[in-house]
Write a protein that holds these residues in place. Structure first.
Motif, mmCIF file in Angstrom:
data_model
loop_
_atom_site.group_PDB
_atom_site.id
_atom_site.type_symbol
_atom_site.label_atom_id
_atom_site.label_comp_id
_atom_site.label_asym_id
_atom_site.label_seq_id
_atom_site.Cartn_x
_atom_site.Cartn_y
_atom_site.Cartn_z
ATOM 1 N N GLU A 12 -2.318 -1.433 -7.246
ATOM 2 C CA GLU A 12 -2.960 -1.921 -6.032
ATOM 3 C C GLU A 12 -3.019 -3.438 -5.928
ATOM 4 O OE1 GLU A 12 -7.602 -1.732 -7.642
ATOM 5 O OE2 GLU A 12 -6.795 -0.134 -6.375
ATOM 6 N N TRP A 20 0.842 -1.194 0.000
ATOM 7 C CA TRP A 20 0.000 0.000 0.000
ATOM 8 C C TRP A 20 0.882 1.251 0.000
ATOM 9 C CZ3 TRP A 20 -0.700 4.401 2.825
ATOM 10 C CH2 TRP A 20 -1.827 5.168 2.489
ATOM 11 N N PRO A 24 -5.860 -5.926 0.479
ATOM 12 C CA PRO A 24 -5.299 -4.580 0.620
ATOM 13 C C PRO A 24 -5.359 -4.091 2.061
ATOM 14 C CG PRO A 24 -6.726 -4.702 -1.301
ATOM 15 C CD PRO A 24 -6.915 -5.983 -0.549
#
Length: 291
Positions: free
Chosen positions: A264, A254, A272
């Protein structure tokens, strides 16, 4: 001897989990331009657990080609199957890796004798420099210093990444294997202390986002410059702490995304970074000068 800041490089991915080769090239270039001393390819931080064997070898080979001999490339080739570890290590050797990093077998919890035979068998099977990797917090298996001492007599076992975070134990190991193999830290928060005790480098997660700072820290610590070490380490400590708010490599991927260096993508079962932690990681990036 391989020394200094050895970045445990992430593997960039698209949102669907496919490897993002262009971003991987950009990361390698970022480290070459910012003083990183060596790259560890497809270790834990590189999501080795979710790359299939073909992808694993393709990433290693891609990084070796991009680096083109400018700094050492260490390939993560460990496993909890001795045969599989030999296969991955053999392929990394063929691809031109400068050394291979072999994690203590995880989940199946071998005995100390089993660990000794595992690493000896790999070393005897593949004539490439090999670095052991002890990280009991992830593997649920702790390779004791006595076992490392036995393995230190095998010529192509050249080092160990000690991620225990236990400085007295690490200092004892450094003294016990002096002249036979080198000890690297695998724990950013305690790396400076281990290097000041005689360690020769750090396999670093923090180096992904702060390569210049980690390189300077390692150089100062290996040289024994305590004042400089304290100054640099204080600036990096927010990253050392906040990049582990969730399981590595969730926070560091991140952070790199926030820096605009990768997208991402991350592979299940990893997800995430939780939104509740993002402000803390961003603050650490700003405090360290990475953002």
């Amino acid at each position: 001897m391989i020394t200094g800041s050895l970045v445990a490089l992430v593997t960039p991915m698209f949102p669907n989990g496919d490897i993002h080769w262009e971003h991987l090239d950009n990361l390698v270039d970022f480290h070459l331009e910012n003083g990183t001393h060596g790259i560890v390819a497809v270790g834990t931080t590189g999501e080795s657990a979710t790359l299939d064997p073909d992808e694993h070898c393709r990433v290693v080979g891609h990084i070796i080609k991009r680096v083109n001999g400018r700094i050492p490339v260490i390939a993560g080739t460990g496993g909890n199957s001795t045969r599989e570890a030999i296969e991955l290590t053999t392929e990394a050797h063929k691809l031109g890796a400068d050394a291979c990093l072999l994690v203590v077998p995880y989940y199946n919890k071998p005995t100390q004798e089993g660990l000794y035979r595992h690493f000896r068998t790999i070393a005897e099977a593949v004539p490439v420099n090999q670095i052991l990797y002890n990280v009991p917090g992830r593997t649920a298996c702790d390779m004791l210093n006595d076992t490392v001492e036995r393995l230190a007599d095998i010529p192509n076992i050249i080092g160990i990444k000690d991620a225990t975070g236990n400085i007295p134990r690490g200092a004892d190991l450094i003294r016990a294997v002096e002249g036979r193999l080198v000890v690297y830290s695998g724990d950013d928060a305690t790396a400076a202390d281990l290097m000041l005790a005689g360690g020769k480098g750090n396999v670093s997660v923090t180096a992904n986002v702060a390569p210049r700072g980690m390189s300077a820290l390692c150089e100062a610590a290996i040289a024994g410059n305590k004042d400089e070490v304290a100054r640099i380490n204080e600036s990096l400590m927010p990253l050392h702490r906040k990049l582990f708010l969730e399981a590595n490599p969730i926070p560091v991927k991140w952070a790199l995304q926030r820096m605009g260096l990768i997208g991402e993508g991350i592979r299940l079962p990893l997800t995430p970074l939780d939104e509740k932690f993002r402000g803390e990681v961003e603050d650490a990036l700003i405090a360290s000068g990475a953002l």
